[in-house]
Write a protein that holds these residues in place. Structure first.
Motif, PDB file in Angstrom:
ATOM      1  N   GLY A  64       0.802  -1.218   0.000  1.00  0.00           N
ATOM      2  CA  GLY A  64       0.000   0.000   0.000  1.00  0.00           C
ATOM      3  C   GLY A  64       0.831   1.263   0.000  1.00  0.00           C
ATOM      4  N   TRP A  65       0.131   2.399   0.057  1.00  0.00           N
ATOM      5  CA  TRP A  65       0.723   3.726  -0.031  1.00  0.00           C
ATOM      6  C   TRP A  65       1.687   3.814  -1.201  1.00  0.00           C
ATOM      7  N   ASP A  66       2.961   4.089  -0.951  1.00  0.00           N
ATOM      8  CA  ASP A  66       3.920   4.255  -2.051  1.00  0.00           C
ATOM      9  C   ASP A  66       4.606   2.941  -2.428  1.00  0.00           C
ATOM     10  N   THR A  89      -2.474  -1.001  -3.856  1.00  0.00           N
ATOM     11  CA  THR A  89      -3.682  -1.462  -3.172  1.00  0.00           C
ATOM     12  C   THR A  89      -4.706  -0.329  -3.135  1.00  0.00           C
ATOM     13  N   LYS A  90      -5.966  -0.685  -3.258  1.00  0.00           N
ATOM     14  CA  LYS A  90      -7.029   0.320  -3.350  1.00  0.00           C
ATOM     15  C   LYS A  90      -7.740   0.567  -2.026  1.00  0.00           C
ATOM     16  N   PRO A 110      -9.989   7.406  12.943  1.00  0.00           N
ATOM     17  CA  PRO A 110     -11.302   7.178  12.342  1.00  0.00           C
ATOM     18  C   PRO A 110     -11.400   5.874  11.540  1.00  0.00           C
ATOM     19  N   VAL A 111     -10.307   5.138  11.443  1.00  0.00           N
ATOM     20  CA  VAL A 111     -10.336   3.884  10.677  1.00  0.00           C
ATOM     21  C   VAL A 111     -10.117   2.683  11.587  1.00  0.00           C
ATOM     22  N   GLU A 112     -10.667   1.557  11.189  1.00  0.00           N
ATOM     23  CA  GLU A 112     -10.469   0.329  11.948  1.00  0.00           C
ATOM     24  C   GLU A 112      -9.063  -0.210  11.726  1.00  0.00           C
ATOM     25  N   LYS A 113      -8.633  -1.092  12.641  1.00  0.00           N
ATOM     26  CA  LYS A 113      -7.289  -1.673  12.561  1.00  0.00           C
ATOM     27  C   LYS A 113      -7.387  -3.160  12.844  1.00  0.00           C
ATOM     28  N   PRO A 136      -7.500   0.214   6.569  1.00  0.00           N
ATOM     29  CA  PRO A 136      -7.956   0.894   5.369  1.00  0.00           C
ATOM     30  C   PRO A 136      -7.296   2.266   5.282  1.00  0.00           C
ATOM     31  N   TYR A 137      -7.291   2.802   4.106  1.00  0.00           N
ATOM     32  CA  TYR A 137      -6.787   4.157   3.947  1.00  0.00           C
ATOM     33  C   TYR A 137      -7.742   5.150   4.603  1.00  0.00           C
TER      34      TYR A 137
END
Length: 115
Positions: A27-29, A33-34, A55-58, A109-110
């Motif tokens: 992911g990221w750079d 991954t979307k 604000p995102v789940e882990k 998630p992003y």
């Protein structure tokens, strides 16, 4: 297919973490991954993350060692191949209470700002 060799994984700094070294493995750079990214966190003895709310789940998957995860004032100890899910907007603390290094996959998630 995107392959990340551990020797080529890029380090990253996670806000609020201490005595932890993170490697971005998808992911990221690193890959295209979307929806999610994956990190590999190495927590030194005494290392952890305090009081983070995001604000995102882990999802955490322990690969090696044992680590304390506290959520809603309930502490659990995770060992090799144990996992946990932290819901969005929940406070959690992580602490390596041992004298051995802990390695853990982090799947998230992003944030909305990335989409």
């Amino acid at each position: 297919m995107n392959v990340t060799r551990i020797e080529e994984a890029k380090p990253y700094q996670a806000p609020g973490h201490f005595d932890m070294r993170g490697l971005r493995i998808q992911g990221w750079d690193v890959s295209d991954t979307k929806k999610v990214w994956v990190g590999l966190s190495h927590f030194l003895p005494g290392g952890g993350a305090a009081g983070d709310v995001s604000p995102v789940e882990k999802i955490y998957v322990v690969l090696e060692g044992t680590i304390s995860v506290t959520h809603d004032d309930k502490e659990v100890i995770l060992g090799p191949l144990d996992s946990c899910h932290i819901p969005p907007n929940a406070q959690r603390n992580i602490l390596n209470k041992t004298n051995k290094m802990v390695s853990m996959l982090v799947i998230m998630p992003y944030p909305e700002s990335k989409k």
